[in-house]
Design a protein around this motif. Structure first.
Motif, PDB file in Angstrom:
ATOM      1  N   PHE A 164       0.826  -1.204   0.000  1.00  0.00           N
ATOM      2  CA  PHE A 164       0.000   0.000   0.000  1.00  0.00           C
ATOM      3  C   PHE A 164       0.867   1.263   0.000  1.00  0.00           C
ATOM      4  O   PHE A 164       0.621   2.208  -0.758  1.00  0.00           O
ATOM      5  N   SER A 185      -8.753   4.194  -3.274  1.00  0.00           N
ATOM      6  CA  SER A 185      -7.829   3.086  -3.031  1.00  0.00           C
ATOM      7  C   SER A 185      -6.583   3.548  -2.284  1.00  0.00           C
ATOM      8  O   SER A 185      -5.776   2.735  -1.847  1.00  0.00           O
ATOM      9  N   PHE A 219      -7.522  -0.327  -0.173  1.00  0.00           N
ATOM     10  CA  PHE A 219      -6.583  -0.683  -1.244  1.00  0.00           C
ATOM     11  C   PHE A 219      -6.868  -2.099  -1.720  1.00  0.00           C
ATOM     12  O   PHE A 219      -7.005  -2.371  -2.916  1.00  0.00           O
TER      13      PHE A 219
END
Ligand SMILES: [Zn+2]
Length: 352
Positions: free
Chosen positions: A262, A285, A292
């Motif tokens: 991430f 996201s 995400f």
């Protein structure tokens, strides 16, 4: 907002990530598990999705029945409705555009019925949206979710088994997964992308629990049920567990946490508009490792190649993870060559 009605003192469990991590703190803010004591000493469960709050602004007033407006941007073409008898089941293999054995067809149908148990007012549009969203998951994934008691409900009430234990005291978003009660709440406007996103949260929640340990909350006695509601466990995507990521074409798998994937992604994306997204929720996201993952799952299993290219270009680790997961689950994967072709048109990822 959901409230646990409980006169006893409950220790709120704040278990998400390291307190010093900026991104994890953001995750904290959106997680349904975050509890805070209200003035009346009642801890409340916040809804899963921050986006839901964003969307809430555009939502119509709360309605007790589901009358979804099937969104124009819905990925699936609305299949011809005319020749279907109202009492006939919607053939799942047809909705999924895949061939299922008779046995899988029957099992998926019975899982669908389990997901909507107790829910009234399910019309054929709702049925279609739910069933198409289920197409994005394998039978194994669905049956695990079913075993865990996943259910789909509408905003405005809670399933009877949770009445008096959990109550809604504020409005949520268009759809949200509340992990404490393993329930996806829908509002009147739903589409398959949103519902797939919520189901991906549900999958993320229970996937690492061994199958034999999964049990529907309604099958527990009230003490154990309450304990599980208050301590629903983590999403895999917010744990520090390392995931096996086979880089496409690489010989040795890389092991990486979702948080690292991430953070890499956030660094690589040159501009917020270039974040992968299933619809109008630009940048969503980038909000937390769980979003995400859920957004990535939806994009990967969806049909927008432009978004899949963004996922590939800026979040290759997640792309690879999802690719492996899909292979493991014998689920379809995007056409890699086409995705790579498309990714070449995108601005370069920033170096990390
Ligand atoms: Zn979400």
């Amino acid at each position: 907002m959901f409230t646990i009605a409980n006169k006893s003192r409950i220790q709120p469990k704040l278990t998400i990530g390291q307190p010093n991590d900026r991104y994890e703190q953001e995750a904290d803010q959106v997680a349904d598990q975050v509890m805070k004591m209200s003035t009346s000493q009642i801890p409340s469960l916040q809804l899963k999705c921050a986006k839901c709050e964003e969307e809430e602004l555009q939502m119509k007033p709360l309605s007790k029945t589901i009358e979804p407006i099937i969104q124009k941007q819905e990925e699936e073409p609305i299949t011809r409705q005319g020749n279907r008898d109202a009492n006939q089941q919607m053939a799942l293999s047809q909705l999924c555009n895949r061939t299922f054995t008779t046995s899988e067809e029957a099992q998926r149908q019975s899982i669908y019925e389990g997901f909507i148990r107790g829910l009234t007012g399910v019309n054929s549009s709702v049925e279609r949206v739910i069933k198409i969203s289920m197409c994005r998951f394998s039978l194994r994934q669905l049956s695990k979710m079913s075993r865990a008691g996943l259910r789909i409900w509408t905003h405005g009430s809670v399933p009877s088994v949770f009445e008096g234990v959990v109550q809604i005291n504020s409005r949520g978003g268009s759809a949200s997964y509340v992990r404490g009660i393993r329930t996806i709440f829908l509002r009147e406007t739903i589409n398959t992308a949103w519902l797939t996103h919520e189901m991906a949260h549900a999958w993320d929640h229970i996937r690492i629990i061994p199958r034999r340990n999964l049990v529907r909350l309604e099958n527990l006695n009230s003490r154990r049920r309450r304990r599980l509601i208050l301590n629903p466990g983590n999403y895999l995507s917010e744990t520090s567990r390392r995931q096996n990521i086979d880089r496409i074409g690489a010989r040795r798998p890389t092991r990486m946490t979702f948080d690292r994937m991430f953070q890499n992604y956030r660094r690589r994306v040159p501009r917020r508009e270039l974040a992968f997204s299933q619809g109008s929720r630009t940048g969503y996201s980038m909000t937390s490792s769980q979003e995400f993952y859920a957004e990535g799952y939806t994009v990967f299993q969806g049909s927008f190649i432009g978004q899949q290219a963004k996922l590939y270009n800026y979040a290759i680790e997640l792309y690879n993870f999802l690719n492996n997961e899909a292979n493991r689950e014998q689920m379809p994967t995007p056409n890699l060559n086409a995705v790579i072709q498309e990714a070449r048109q995108l601005p370069r990822a920033r170096p990390i």
